[in-house]
Design a protein around this motif. Structure first.
Motif, short mmCIF file in Angstrom:
data_model
loop_
_atom_site.label_atom_id
_atom_site.label_comp_id
_atom_site.label_asym_id
_atom_site.label_seq_id
_atom_site.Cartn_x
_atom_site.Cartn_y
_atom_site.Cartn_z
N HIS A 177 0.85 -1.22 0.00
CA HIS A 177 0.00 0.00 0.00
C HIS A 177 0.87 1.25 0.00
N LEU A 178 1.90 1.19 0.81
CA LEU A 178 2.80 2.33 0.93
C LEU A 178 3.48 2.61 -0.41
N THR A 179 3.90 1.53 -1.05
CA THR A 179 4.59 1.68 -2.33
C THR A 179 3.63 2.20 -3.40
N ASP A 180 2.36 1.73 -3.32
CA ASP A 180 1.34 2.24 -4.25
C ASP A 180 1.24 3.75 -4.14
N ARG A 181 1.11 4.20 -2.91
CA ARG A 181 0.95 5.64 -2.68
C ARG A 181 2.19 6.39 -3.11
N LEU A 182 3.33 5.78 -2.82
CA LEU A 182 4.60 6.42 -3.18
C LEU A 182 4.71 6.56 -4.69
N GLN A 183 4.29 5.47 -5.37
CA GLN A 183 4.37 5.48 -6.82
C GLN A 183 3.43 6.53 -7.41
N THR A 184 2.19 6.57 -6.87
CA THR A 184 1.21 7.54 -7.36
C THR A 184 1.72 8.96 -7.13
N THR A 185 2.20 9.19 -5.90
CA THR A 185 2.68 10.53 -5.56
C THR A 185 3.83 10.94 -6.46
N GLU A 186 4.70 9.98 -6.72
CA GLU A 186 5.86 10.28 -7.54
C GLU A 186 5.43 10.60 -8.97
N GLU A 187 4.47 9.81 -9.48
CA GLU A 187 3.99 10.06 -10.84
C GLU A 187 3.33 11.43 -10.95
N VAL A 188 2.47 11.75 -9.95
CA VAL A 188 1.78 13.04 -9.94
C VAL A 188 2.79 14.17 -9.87
N ARG A 189 3.81 13.97 -9.02
CA ARG A 189 4.81 15.02 -8.85
C ARG A 189 5.56 15.27 -10.17
N ARG A 190 5.95 14.17 -10.80
CA ARG A 190 6.69 14.32 -12.05
C ARG A 190 5.84 15.04 -13.11
N ARG A 191 4.59 14.56 -13.22
CA ARG A 191 3.72 15.15 -14.23
C ARG A 191 3.47 16.63 -13.93
N PHE A 192 3.27 16.90 -12.65
CA PHE A 192 2.98 18.27 -12.24
C PHE A 192 4.17 19.19 -12.56
N VAL A 193 5.36 18.70 -12.20
CA VAL A 193 6.56 19.51 -12.46
C VAL A 193 6.71 19.75 -13.96
#
Lengths: 498, 175
Positions: free
Chosen positions: A254-270
């Motif tokens: 679960h933690l890795t899921d959230r980490l992955q999602t957050t990382e993807e969102v962050r990259r796309r956002f940047v």
């Protein structure tokens, strides 16, 4: 990024060794108890039994001998020959000075009852003194018993005084060498030792197996953490069983899921933010260069270019304001909320945007029911309604219509914004709330959109426990629906009372 | 980690020390002085010994003086009454090998098993000397009347039950 330095866990510090040693220690204690307690208990029982038996035997002999007033070798031999030796290996009778008057071993060898001619005895002194502690204690008037287990034999001795009219006239000493009971105890000891060896072997194998099994899963988790730590967010564990380790694996996933999602969102956002900021900056640069590099540019063109630069600067300002708003929504907790009448807020929005709608040739209509109260901050509700209505005006046709309604449904308050505009393709509907997502980029920029308005709506609504959806309108256009939990004064008072 | 190694080393040393101590057995000196054991010993020999710490070739008088002076070890006790002293110690002129020991009158206070124990402490001690086959003990110049045999020999003293010795050590005899 350099991988973190990993120290090899020392053998005696590893969990596997600790688990294995713990199992072994526990079983070692059990085996120690198994090998000592039963043997010691058996020994004690046998000692007690021998004490009773030997003491009673000395008492019988002593009482037989105390009939004699004085002890002489002949008299004692006569009395003792009438008594059963009762399986004893030696019976000694002494006078008060310890002089041996009777020795059962010598009496037996002197009998020659088997008819065979016995070998001549070695030259022995005429008088012999039994200087044994048992005899000394007995001659001092005490009953003595001593038993020990050695070389698979119980060696038991007992001695008693022979008392005549209160005077110690001699002592009796008996010896029993019990090899039968000794062998029995030895076989018990040996059996326990064999059983212990088998148990120890099984324990060794089992402890190695169980500790390996347990630590293998910990090692897998550790490996997974390292892999994710190196940036491979797609790595997952396969939970096995239903124990704590399986729960740990699930939590890790679960933690890795959230980490992955957050990382993807962050990259796309940047990436999106960079792109969105770069476009107006490039326009500004281009326009400024054109003014600088063109000689004798007519004032009308310069005014147009400067006006465009101002517009692009406004766009940059809007984008940065929206980004700041989103950052606040992401990082700051909700401000102090209060019951807010959503109908009243939307009326304010409509009056604020009426000039914009007029300029765009769009008609605003509304239907707001009374009592649509939600718990939120008024400014944030205003922002939600403003963004939705502004979008409905921006992406509408001249002569189009925007219909806004606020009403209650069950325990929810709904805000619905319906427009007759360009609409949203079905495949784009799930993405319209994503940051910087635009259905028609050219039109959006032309209309001054930043691609962040609906993201702000979604994040604000969620912050107050609500939801937002977008769906196409049958006759063209779109319908955006926002739902909030209805404010329940009684419930709130109850909570406060608690 | 270093502390763990030290702990193991200390444990090993303790085990080796215990093993070394456990296997210890008293070596017999040239001459022994026989006394009584002082503790609450319930089984075994009623006599015990300590090494004679005098010269290399002691005379009978030397051994007797050391014996009457009492034991130096706490685990032993003297069998003699307080004040017993040596009057004389001579070889029997008629029977070679017989040593005649005369002690002071206090020795006459001993009777029964106490006398036997004291007698054989002297006999076993003196019998270690070359040429001593038997010992006659007198108190104040008189023989002890209630002793059946006045000429005492070391072989008469049974210190250990031979059957127990045979069982434990597998030996036929024990000296």
């Amino acid at each position: 990024m350099a991988a973190p330095k990993r120290n090899k866990v020392p053998f005696f510090s590893s969990l596997q060794t600790k688990y294995a040693l713990s199992y072994l220690a526990i079983f070692a204690v059990v085996l120690l108890l198994l090998n000592t307690y039963p043997v010691l208990a058996s020994q004690d029982l046998l000692f007690a039994s021998k004490r009773d038996s030997l003491k009673s035997q000395t008492a019988v002999m002593s009482s037989a001998l105390m009939e004699l007033e004085t002890l002489t070798a002949d008299q004692v031999t006569r009395v003792m020959s009438m008594l059963d030796s009762m399986g004893l290996d030696r019976i000694l009778v002494t006078d008060p000075s310890g002089l041996v008057l009777y020795d059962s071993t010598q009496a037996e060898s002197g009998d020659g009852t088997d008819g065979e001619e016995s070998a001549p005895p070695e030259e022995e002194p005429q008088d012999q003194y039994a200087l044994y502690q048992e005899v000394v204690y007995a001659l001092e008037g005490n009953d003595v018993f001593f038993s020990r287990y050695a070389d698979s034999c119980f060696i038991s001795t007992a001695a008693s005084p022979i008392v005549y009219r209160g005077m110690v006239i001699g002592s009796i000493y008996i010896l029993e060498l019990d090899e039968a009971q000794g062998e029995l105890l030895l076989s018990l000891q040996q059996n326990l030792r064999y059983i212990s060896l088998v148990i120890a072997g099984v324990t060794l194998v089992m402890s190695a197996f169980f500790s390996k099994m347990l630590t293998a899963r910990i090692a897998a988790l550790l490996r997974a953490i390292r892999i994710v730590g190196e940036g491979e967010y797609g790595h997952r564990l396969q939970p096995v069983g239903r124990d704590e380790m399986a729960q740990l694996a699930e939590e890790f996933n679960h933690l890795t899921d959230r980490l992955q999602t957050t990382e993807e969102v962050r990259r796309r956002f940047v990436s999106d933010a960079s792109h969105e900021l770069k476009t107006p900056l490039a326009s500004i640069r281009l326009l400024a260069d054109s003014i600088l590099q063109t000689d004798k540019m007519d004032p009308e063109t310069v005014r147009d270019f400067v006006s465009d630069i101002g517009r692009e600067a406004d766009r940059l300002t809007r984008i940065t304001e929206h980004l700041l708003a989103l950052t606040r929504l992401d990082s700051l907790p909700a401000g102090r909320t209060e019951p807010v009448d959503l109908a009243r807020v939307t009326e304010r929005v409509l009056s604020m945007l009426a000039p914009v709608a007029d300029a765009a040739g769009v008609t605003l209509e509304s239907s707001c029911k009374s009592g649509c109260v939600v718990r939120a901050t008024e400014d944030e509700l205003y922002q939600v309604a403003y963004n939705l209505v502004e979008n409905a005006i921006k992406y509408n046709f001249a002569g189009g219509r925007v219909f806004l309604s606020v009403y209650r449904e069950k325990d929810q308050v709904l805000l619905e914004v319906e427009d007759t505009g360009i609409g949203i393709p079905e495949e784009d509907l799930p993405k319209v709330f994503n940051r910087f997502y635009r259905v028609d980029k050219a039109r959006s920029r032309e209309a001054g959109g930043t691609g962040l308005g609906l993201s702000i709506v979604r994040d604000t609504v969620r912050r107050h426990g609500g939801w937002v959806t977008a769906r196409p309108r049958a006759a063209g256009g779109s319908i955006f629906t926002v739902g909030f939990p209805q404010y329940q004064p009684a419930e709130e008072e109850g909570k406060e009372a608690i | 980690m270093r502390r763990t190694h030290r702990l193991w080393a200390a444990l090993l040393a303790a085990v080796l020390l215990l093993a070394a101590c456990g296997g210890g057995e008293r070596t017999r000196p040239d001459y022994m002085l026989y006394f009584l054991p002082a503790g609450e010993k319930l089984q075994g020999s009623a006599l015990d010994w300590e090494p004679y710490s005098g010269g290399e070739d002691p005379s009978p008088e030397d051994l007797l003086e050391a014996l009457l002076a009492g034991p130096t070890q706490e685990e032993l006790a003297s069998p003699f009454p307080r004040g017993v002293s040596l009057r004389s110690c001579d070889w029997d002129e008629e029977e070679p090998g017989v040593l005649q020991v005369t002690l002071s009158e206090q020795y006459g206070a001993l009777t029964d098993i106490s006398l036997t124990l004291a007698d054989y402490c002297i006999v076993l001690t003196l019998s270690q000397l070359d040429g001593v086959e038997a010992v006659e003990i007198r108190s104040g110049g008189h023989n002890t009347g209630y002793r059946g045999n006045q000429r005492l020999q070391a072989e008469e003293a049974l210190l250990w039950d031979s059957l127990i010795v045979q069982q434990v050590s597998g030996e036929e005899t024990f000296s």
